[in-house]
Design a protein around this motif. Sequence first.
Motif, PDB file in Angstrom:
ATOM      1  N   VAL A   1       0.848  -1.187   0.000  1.00 30.16           N
ATOM      2  CA  VAL A   1       0.000   0.000   0.000  1.00 30.16           C
ATOM      3  C   VAL A   1       0.888   1.243   0.000  1.00 30.16           C
ATOM      4  O   VAL A   1       2.066   1.176   0.357  1.00 30.16           O
ATOM      5  N   ARG A   2       0.317   2.373  -0.386  1.00 33.90           N
ATOM      6  CA  ARG A   2       1.056   3.644  -0.328  1.00 33.90           C
ATOM      7  C   ARG A   2       1.562   3.911   1.079  1.00 33.90           C
ATOM      8  O   ARG A   2       0.860   3.699   2.068  1.00 33.90           O
ATOM      9  N   ASN A   3       2.763   4.432   1.145  1.00 35.20           N
ATOM     10  CA  ASN A   3       3.392   4.719   2.428  1.00 35.20           C
ATOM     11  C   ASN A   3       2.636   5.802   3.213  1.00 35.20           C
ATOM     12  O   ASN A   3       2.289   5.621   4.368  1.00 35.20           O
ATOM     13  N   ASP A   4       2.396   6.933   2.577  1.00 37.48           N
ATOM     14  CA  ASP A   4       1.645   8.045   3.195  1.00 37.48           C
ATOM     15  C   ASP A   4       2.099   8.336   4.625  1.00 37.48           C
ATOM     16  O   ASP A   4       1.287   8.450   5.547  1.00 37.48           O
ATOM     17  N   GLY A   5       3.435   8.437   4.805  1.00 38.55           N
ATOM     18  CA  GLY A   5       3.978   8.843   6.090  1.00 38.55           C
ATOM     19  C   GLY A   5       4.214   7.723   7.079  1.00 38.55           C
ATOM     20  O   GLY A   5       4.756   7.968   8.168  1.00 38.55           O
ATOM     21  N   THR A   6       3.835   6.499   6.751  1.00 43.14           N
ATOM     22  CA  THR A   6       3.994   5.392   7.691  1.00 43.14           C
ATOM     23  C   THR A   6       5.466   5.170   8.026  1.00 43.14           C
ATOM     24  O   THR A   6       5.835   5.013   9.191  1.00 43.14           O
ATOM     25  N   LEU A   7       6.304   5.148   7.012  1.00 41.99           N
ATOM     26  CA  LEU A   7       7.753   5.130   7.202  1.00 41.99           C
ATOM     27  C   LEU A   7       8.238   6.523   6.811  1.00 41.99           C
ATOM     28  O   LEU A   7       8.327   6.844   5.623  1.00 41.99           O
TER      29      LEU A   7
ATOM     30  N   LEU B   1      10.649   7.552   3.855  1.00 46.48           N
ATOM     31  CA  LEU B   1      10.316   7.251   2.462  1.00 46.48           C
ATOM     32  C   LEU B   1       9.295   8.253   1.930  1.00 46.48           C
ATOM     33  O   LEU B   1       8.498   8.799   2.696  1.00 46.48           O
ATOM     34  N   PRO B   2       9.282   8.491   0.607  1.00 48.71           N
ATOM     35  CA  PRO B   2       8.253   9.366   0.037  1.00 48.71           C
ATOM     36  C   PRO B   2       6.857   8.800   0.280  1.00 48.71           C
ATOM     37  O   PRO B   2       6.676   7.581   0.401  1.00 48.71           O
ATOM     38  N   ASP B   3       5.871   9.668   0.340  1.00 51.78           N
ATOM     39  CA  ASP B   3       4.499   9.228   0.577  1.00 51.78           C
ATOM     40  C   ASP B   3       4.011   8.248  -0.473  1.00 51.78           C
ATOM     41  O   ASP B   3       3.220   7.344  -0.172  1.00 51.78           O
ATOM     42  N   ASP B   4       4.461   8.428  -1.728  1.00 48.58           N
ATOM     43  CA  ASP B   4       3.920   7.587  -2.795  1.00 48.58           C
ATOM     44  C   ASP B   4       4.672   6.272  -2.963  1.00 48.58           C
ATOM     45  O   ASP B   4       4.346   5.488  -3.850  1.00 48.58           O
ATOM     46  N   HIS B   5       5.667   6.021  -2.108  1.00 46.37           N
ATOM     47  CA  HIS B   5       6.325   4.724  -2.210  1.00 46.37           C
ATOM     48  C   HIS B   5       5.385   3.651  -1.676  1.00 46.37           C
ATOM     49  O   HIS B   5       4.488   3.930  -0.875  1.00 46.37           O
ATOM     50  N   VAL B   6       5.557   2.411  -2.146  1.00 44.57           N
ATOM     51  CA  VAL B   6       4.704   1.302  -1.716  1.00 44.57           C
ATOM     52  C   VAL B   6       5.452   0.457  -0.700  1.00 44.57           C
ATOM     53  O   VAL B   6       6.587   0.020  -0.948  1.00 44.57           O
ATOM     54  N   ILE B   7       4.820   0.252   0.447  1.00 48.81           N
ATOM     55  CA  ILE B   7       5.419  -0.530   1.520  1.00 48.81           C
ATOM     56  C   ILE B   7       4.522  -1.724   1.828  1.00 48.81           C
ATOM     57  O   ILE B   7       3.364  -1.782   1.399  1.00 48.81           O
TER      58      ILE B   7
ATOM     59  N   ILE C   1      -8.505  -2.657   5.864  1.00 49.86           N
ATOM     60  CA  ILE C   1      -9.023  -2.896   4.511  1.00 49.86           C
ATOM     61  C   ILE C   1     -10.524  -2.649   4.497  1.00 49.86           C
ATOM     62  O   ILE C   1     -11.280  -3.268   5.263  1.00 49.86           O
ATOM     63  N   GLY C   2     -10.966  -1.746   3.626  1.00 50.44           N
ATOM     64  CA  GLY C   2     -12.394  -1.491   3.484  1.00 50.44           C
ATOM     65  C   GLY C   2     -12.758  -1.181   2.049  1.00 50.44           C
ATOM     66  O   GLY C   2     -11.883  -1.003   1.191  1.00 50.44           O
ATOM     67  N   ALA C   3     -14.032  -1.123   1.782  1.00 54.03           N
ATOM     68  CA  ALA C   3     -14.496  -0.897   0.414  1.00 54.03           C
ATOM     69  C   ALA C   3     -14.105   0.476  -0.106  1.00 54.03           C
ATOM     70  O   ALA C   3     -13.964   0.685  -1.311  1.00 54.03           O
ATOM     71  N   THR C   4     -13.949   1.430   0.798  1.00 52.68           N
ATOM     72  CA  THR C   4     -13.633   2.787   0.360  1.00 52.68           C
ATOM     73  C   THR C   4     -12.143   3.061   0.270  1.00 52.68           C
ATOM     74  O   THR C   4     -11.736   4.078  -0.278  1.00 52.68           O
ATOM     75  N   GLY C   5     -11.324   2.170   0.816  1.00 54.91           N
ATOM     76  CA  GLY C   5      -9.893   2.382   0.721  1.00 54.91           C
ATOM     77  C   GLY C   5      -9.109   1.532   1.694  1.00 54.91           C
ATOM     78  O   GLY C   5      -9.670   0.737   2.454  1.00 54.91           O
ATOM     79  N   ILE C   6      -7.798   1.729   1.658  1.00 49.79           N
ATOM     80  CA  ILE C   6      -6.867   0.952   2.467  1.00 49.79           C
ATOM     81  C   ILE C   6      -5.973   1.927   3.213  1.00 49.79           C
ATOM     82  O   ILE C   6      -5.373   2.814   2.601  1.00 49.79           O
ATOM     83  N   THR C   7      -5.882   1.753   4.526  1.00 48.04           N
ATOM     84  CA  THR C   7      -5.114   2.681   5.348  1.00 48.04           C
ATOM     85  C   THR C   7      -4.066   1.925   6.147  1.00 48.04           C
ATOM     86  O   THR C   7      -4.412   1.086   6.990  1.00 48.04           O
ATOM     87  N   PRO C   8      -2.768   2.194   5.900  1.00 43.66           N
ATOM     88  CA  PRO C   8      -1.738   1.508   6.681  1.00 43.66           C
ATOM     89  C   PRO C   8      -1.806   1.907   8.149  1.00 43.66           C
ATOM     90  O   PRO C   8      -2.081   3.068   8.476  1.00 43.66           O
ATOM     91  N   LEU C   9      -1.568   0.935   9.024  1.00 42.43           N
ATOM     92  CA  LEU C   9      -1.537   1.222  10.447  1.00 42.43           C
ATOM     93  C   LEU C   9      -0.201   1.868  10.812  1.00 42.43           C
ATOM     94  O   LEU C   9       0.811   1.631  10.166  1.00 42.43           O
ATOM     95  N   PRO C  10      -0.179   2.667  11.867  1.00 42.18           N
ATOM     96  CA  PRO C  10       1.108   3.207  12.333  1.00 42.18           C
ATOM     97  C   PRO C  10       2.037   2.055  12.743  1.00 42.18           C
ATOM     98  O   PRO C  10       1.581   1.027  13.254  1.00 42.18           O
ATOM     99  N   VAL C  11       3.326   2.223  12.499  1.00 44.38           N
ATOM    100  CA  VAL C  11       4.305   1.225  12.911  1.00 44.38           C
ATOM    101  C   VAL C  11       5.395   1.911  13.721  1.00 44.38           C
ATOM    102  O   VAL C  11       5.673   3.096  13.538  1.00 44.38           O
ATOM    103  N   ALA C  12       6.000   1.143  14.616  1.00 38.26           N
ATOM    104  CA  ALA C  12       7.111   1.678  15.409  1.00 38.26           C
ATOM    105  C   ALA C  12       8.299   1.944  14.494  1.00 38.26           C
ATOM    106  O   ALA C  12       8.460   1.292  13.461  1.00 38.26           O
ATOM    107  N   PRO C  13       9.137   2.916  14.840  1.00 36.94           N
ATOM    108  CA  PRO C  13      10.310   3.198  14.002  1.00 36.94           C
ATOM    109  C   PRO C  13      11.174   1.954  13.790  1.00 36.94           C
ATOM    110  O   PRO C  13      11.309   1.116  14.689  1.00 36.94           O
TER     111      PRO C  13
END
Length: 421
Positions: A322-328, A331-337, A343-355
Amino acid sequence: MKLTVIGGGSTYTPELVDGFARLRALLPLTELCLVDPSDSRRELVAGVSRRMFARYGYDVRVTATSDVVAGVSDASVVLFQLRVGGQAARHTDETFPHACGCLGQETTGPGGFAKALRTVPVVLSLAELVRRHARPDAWLVDFTNPVGIVTRALLQEGHRAVGLCNVAIGFQRRFASMLTVDPSAVALDHVGLNHLTWVRGVTVDGVDRLPGLLASRLTELADEVELPRSALSLLGCVPSYYLRYYYAHDEVLAEQTAPGAVSRAQAVTDVEDELLALYADPTVDTKPEALTRRGGAFYSEAAVDLLASLTADRGDVQVVNVRNDGTLPFLPDDHVIEVPATIGATGITPLPVAPLADDLAGLVGHVAAYERLALDAAVHGGRDRVTRALLAHPLVGQHATAVALTDALLAANRDHLAWAR
């Protein structure tokens, strides 16, 4: 619901069908369309798929075509599982780097780059047909390697896409077995890039069980990822088996170039011949045991879980690309991690992760920079772009080697790269 598989003639497909049939309550289908340019493979796989659905008493219409437009028309989900150049190209990916002192692998290193160059333009062309002819809200699910690069290519062009890999679900099932709990009870702190991930936590009922597993099952875990016990102890986590290509590069290269060594492509070709013969048998109506030797363990469960959540809006957590969007944040927001995401019908949102620890973050950043250069080369072509991407890869990293690899890669793939002819 109509679901279309592009690359439906793959010997993997009955693995998917088995999952669709067993888990039908999660994902109600009315039509499964298999799109593939190979008439023989497409019809054999369609035939065994129909028999499998019939055995389960699941009334799903199985259609098969080489016409992509017809195949994707009115589809709610389109799954990509294609291999440009087939196993012959994979064998080349796994062998051409050897002359330059680099290991050969179909998703990692120079071989994985060659696959990306062949694959990205084809997938983007197919995705445009999906955009025009599938349902307006259709999802694209990419299982085609290299998943991270291909998924980013799709997202970059504005497609409703997500990448899927079976590494995380394989770990989840393995840890669940070790802990004698149901897999659904296991939550993984699984983080990184596709085929460059580490499991840093295994949570059951709010308790991280990974430290205990590393203490009590260290040998078993190390053997599973083919790395020394000391490596896992040092890291304090479990790297995916793809990290062996980085942490034990010279050892892997020696194995690949040893007298009598057989490439994975050659081994898979033998398995595929066996599977296609079984699929041709009109009495075969279950997933053959030989399919376990093809790879892709738990692929069907991962796919059904993902598709069910995308279409039924379950809002559960799964590991996806999924798009990074600040999770790491490095990395740029548009990178895929590759991380847990809602997971939902309207979109996918990565969960926060520890550094990430510095050594993990450094390797992720290095490979991510290569991936961005690799995608640029795949989209725009050009010898210099190829050399620069190879030079940036941590498994290459020397100018003379990158130049020699460029020559070998382009010579081996000229038939698949219009700009290189």
